[in-house]
Design a protein around this motif. Structure first.
Motif, PDB file in Angstrom:
ATOM      1  N   ASP A 197      39.980  35.917  36.203  1.00 22.08           N
ATOM      2  CA  ASP A 197      39.549  37.300  35.981  1.00 22.08           C
ATOM      3  C   ASP A 197      40.761  38.198  35.753  1.00 22.08           C
ATOM      4  OD1 ASP A 197      37.855  39.400  35.656  1.00 22.08           O
ATOM      5  OD2 ASP A 197      36.814  39.138  37.560  1.00 22.08           O
ATOM      6  N   LEU A 200      35.925  43.225  40.272  1.00 21.47           N
ATOM      7  CA  LEU A 200      36.827  42.150  40.698  1.00 21.47           C
ATOM      8  C   LEU A 200      36.449  41.728  42.110  1.00 21.47           C
ATOM      9  CD1 LEU A 200      40.262  43.537  39.437  1.00 21.47           C
ATOM     10  CD2 LEU A 200      38.961  41.658  38.443  1.00 21.47           C
ATOM     11  N   LYS A 237      34.258  38.048  29.834  1.00 24.01           N
ATOM     12  CA  LYS A 237      33.214  38.539  30.747  1.00 24.01           C
ATOM     13  C   LYS A 237      32.059  39.135  29.956  1.00 24.01           C
ATOM     14  CE  LYS A 237      34.426  40.237  34.678  1.00 24.01           C
ATOM     15  NZ  LYS A 237      34.977  41.068  35.785  1.00 24.01           N
ATOM     16  N   LEU A 290      31.671  39.149  37.835  1.00 21.29           N
ATOM     17  CA  LEU A 290      32.932  38.713  38.440  1.00 21.29           C
ATOM     18  C   LEU A 290      33.442  37.432  37.794  1.00 21.29           C
ATOM     19  CD1 LEU A 290      31.838  39.059  42.182  1.00 21.29           C
ATOM     20  CD2 LEU A 290      33.130  40.750  40.862  1.00 21.29           C
ATOM     21  N   GLY A 291      34.753  37.319  37.751  1.00 22.33           N
ATOM     22  CA  GLY A 291      35.385  36.055  37.423  1.00 22.33           C
ATOM     23  C   GLY A 291      35.905  35.421  38.695  1.00 22.33           C
ATOM     24  N   LYS A 332      31.273  45.788  35.674  1.00 14.11           N
ATOM     25  CA  LYS A 332      32.434  44.898  35.693  1.00 14.11           C
ATOM     26  C   LYS A 332      33.239  45.169  36.961  1.00 14.11           C
ATOM     27  CE  LYS A 332      33.539  46.681  31.746  1.00 14.11           C
ATOM     28  NZ  LYS A 332      34.302  47.056  30.524  1.00 14.11           N
ATOM     29  N   GLN A 339      28.968  35.451  39.112  1.00 18.53           N
ATOM     30  CA  GLN A 339      30.356  35.019  39.061  1.00 18.53           C
ATOM     31  C   GLN A 339      30.501  33.743  38.242  1.00 18.53           C
ATOM     32  OE1 GLN A 339      32.185  33.484  42.627  1.00 18.53           O
ATOM     33  NE2 GLN A 339      34.218  34.272  42.076  1.00 18.53           N
TER      34      GLN A 339
END
Length: 413
Positions: free
Chosen positions: A230, A166, A238, A197-198, A164, A225
Motif C-alpha cells: 500500500d 491505510l 487500489k 486497504l492494501g 481509501k 483488504q
C-alpha cells in the motif's frame, strides 16, 4: 384546320422513309444538345466558384498516405498503452498476431517482475524505490483478497462510500464511522461505507497491526483488504481492485463517493444533489473538482514527479483524487475499460484516462474542494452546509464540522 401540312419533314415523306425512325433520330439530337448545355452550365458554375471566390467548397485531396504505420514511442508507459490499443482494436485482431514493432521479451506471467524496465527506462536506477517497485509490477492486476465483505451491499445501497485508507489509520476510520460515513439511512436513503486497504509492510516502517485489523474487521464489517504493498504509487491499483470488487459484490449500488480518509463529506448535501439526477444522466454521471490542461511534473523533488522516460504527453481532464462522485452504472463501465488502459502511478489521472477511453469528461462541481477553501471561510458553519466535500481536515475538525451539519437549530440563507 391545316389539312395540307405534313406532320413530318417533307424530305422524309417524299422519300417514303420510315417516319418513327426519323422521329427517334430527332429526339437523340435534342438529348445530345441538352447534355452539352448542362455540361457548359456546370463548367461555368465551377469557374465562377474559383479559388478566390467566396463560398467555394474545395475538395481536399490528401497529399500523403491516409493510413500511416504507428511509430513506437520511446516512453515506457506510452509504449505499453500503444500495445494495449493495438490488442483491443478489433480492426487488427484478424490474425491475432502483434506487429514486429510491438513484440518484446515481457514475462508470460504479468505478476512476475518485469525486468525489461531496467533497460527500457534510462533513468530507472535514479527513481524513488516505490516508483521502481510500481514499474516492475505495473502489469499485475491480480492480488489475493485478505479481508472481504461480500454481503455488505445486500440492501442495494443508494450511495456507497468507498474510502481509501491505510492500515494504521484506525482513528480516521472511526471518526468517519461516527460522522459522514455512518452506515444506515441518510435522508431516507440507504448508505453503506467500505474502507479500502492494501498490505502494510515492515519496510514501510509500519508495525504489525494484523490482530487489531482483524478485530476491527470483525467488529464493523466494513474493511476490504488486498495483499499488495500500500504505497502512493499503488493507489491506482487500489482503484482497479475496488472496481473489480464492486462489479462482483455491489453492482446494484446506484452511486459511489470515492475519497480519502482525511476529507470532510456532507453526506446530506450529496444525497440531496443525487435526488435530481435522472436515470438518463446517471449513465455518464461523474462530478468532482476537475483539473484540466495539466501535464506531468518533471521536478524530481515533487510527490507527483513523472520522468520523460516513463510518460510523454498531456493529461486528460480528471477529478482530484481527494474525492469524486459517480454512478454505479459508470463504475461497471470503468471496470470493463480499465483493462484497456495501462496502469499509471497517479490514480486520479488514471481514472481520467479511463473516462477518456469511454469518450467521457468529468463534470466540474463547485461543491467539491479538493484543494481546500479560503482560510477566512474555514470556520463558517454555513459554508459547509453548501459544500459536498472538502480536503483535507483533521479528526477534530471533522467531528466539529459534522456537529454543525446536523445541528437542528442552524439556519443558513
Amino acid at each position: 384546320m391545316f389539312p395540307n401540312v405534313p406532320l413530318y419533314p417533307v424530305s422524309v415523306m417524299q422519300r417514303g422513309g420510315n417516319v418513327p425512325v426519323a422521329c427517334r433520330k430527332v429526339r437523340t439530337v435534342h438529348a445530345i444538345m441538352t447534355f452539352n448545355v448542362l455540361v457548359c452550365l456546370l463548367i461555368g458554375l465551377l469557374w465562377n466558384l474559383g479559388p478566390d471566390k467566396p463560398g467555394r467548397h474545395v475538395v481536399q485531396i490528401p497529399s500523403g498516405r491516409f493510413w500511416r504505420p504507428q511509430v513506437l514511442s520511446t516512453a515506457f508507459w506510452n509504449k505499453e498503452q500503444q500495445r494495449l490499443d493495438f490488442i483491443h482494436n478489433p480492426l487488427f485482431l484478424s490474425d491475432g498476431q502483434l506487429p514486429g514493432w510491438l513484440n518484446d521479451t515481457r514475462p508470460r506471467d504479468p505478476c512476475e517482475p518485469d525486468h525489461r524496465v531496467l533497460k527500457q527506462i534510462s533513468d530507472y536506477n535514479s527513481l524513488p524505490g516505490r516508483f521502481q517497485d510500481f514499474l516492475l509490477h505495473m502489469r499485475c492486476r491480480t492480488y489475493h483478497m485478505l479481508i472481504n465483505q461480500p454481503r455488505v451491499c445486500d440492501e442495494k445501497p443508494f450511495l456507497l462510500l468507498a474510502v481509501k485508507s491505510l492500515v494504521p489509520h484506525f482513528d480516521r476510520r472511526q471518526a468517519i464511522r461516527e460522522t459522514w460515513g455512518r452506515r444506515g439511512v441518510f435522508a431516507n436513503r440507504t448508505v453503506v461505507t467500505v474502507f479500502l486497504l492494501g498490505h502494510a509492510m515492515s519496510v514501510d516502517h509500519f508495525p504489525d497491526l494484523l490482530e487489531m485489523l482483524v478485530h476491527e474487521a470483525d467488529l464493523y464489517k466494513d474493511l476490504l483488504q488486498w495483499d499488495y504493498r500500500d504505497t502512493f504509487f499503488n493507489l491506482t491499483l487500489k482503484e482497479v481492485l475496488f472496481l473489480e470488487w464492486f462489479s462482483q459484490n455491489c453492482p446494484h449500488a446506484k452511486f459511489i463517493l470515492k475519497g480519502d480518509d482525511d476529507v470532510f463529506v456532507n453526506t446530506y448535501r450529496i444525497i440531496e444533489h443525487l435526488e435530481g439526477v435522472s436515470e438518463t444522466k446517471a449513465r455518464d454521471f461523474f462530478i468532482g473538482d476537475v483539473i484540466s490542461n495539466a501535464g506531468p511534473h518533471r521536478d524530481r523533488k515533487l510527490k507527483y514527479f513523472i520522468p520523460e522516460s516513463v510518460f510523454v504527453g498531456q493529461y486528460p481532464p480528471y477529478a482530484g483524487g481527494g474525492g469524486y462522485l459517480y454512478s454505479g452504472h459508470l463504475a461497471l463501465r470503468l471496470y470493463n475499460v480499465c483493462r484497456q488502459v495501462a496502469l499509471y502511478p497517479i490514480d486520479d489521472v488514471y481514472t481520467g484516462m479511463c473516462l477518456m477511453k469511454l469518450g467521457l469528461v468529468p463534470e466540474k462541481h463547485d461543491g467539491f474542494r479538493t484543494f481546500d477553501i479560503d482560510e477566512k471561510y474555514r470556520s463558517n458553519t454555513c459554508v459547509y452546509r453548501r459544500l459536498m466535500l472538502v480536503h483535507s481536515r483533521t479528526l477534530r475538525e471533522i467531528l466539529r464540522i459534522w456537529s454543525w451539519i446536523v445541528h437542528p437549530e442552524l439556519v443558513c440563507q
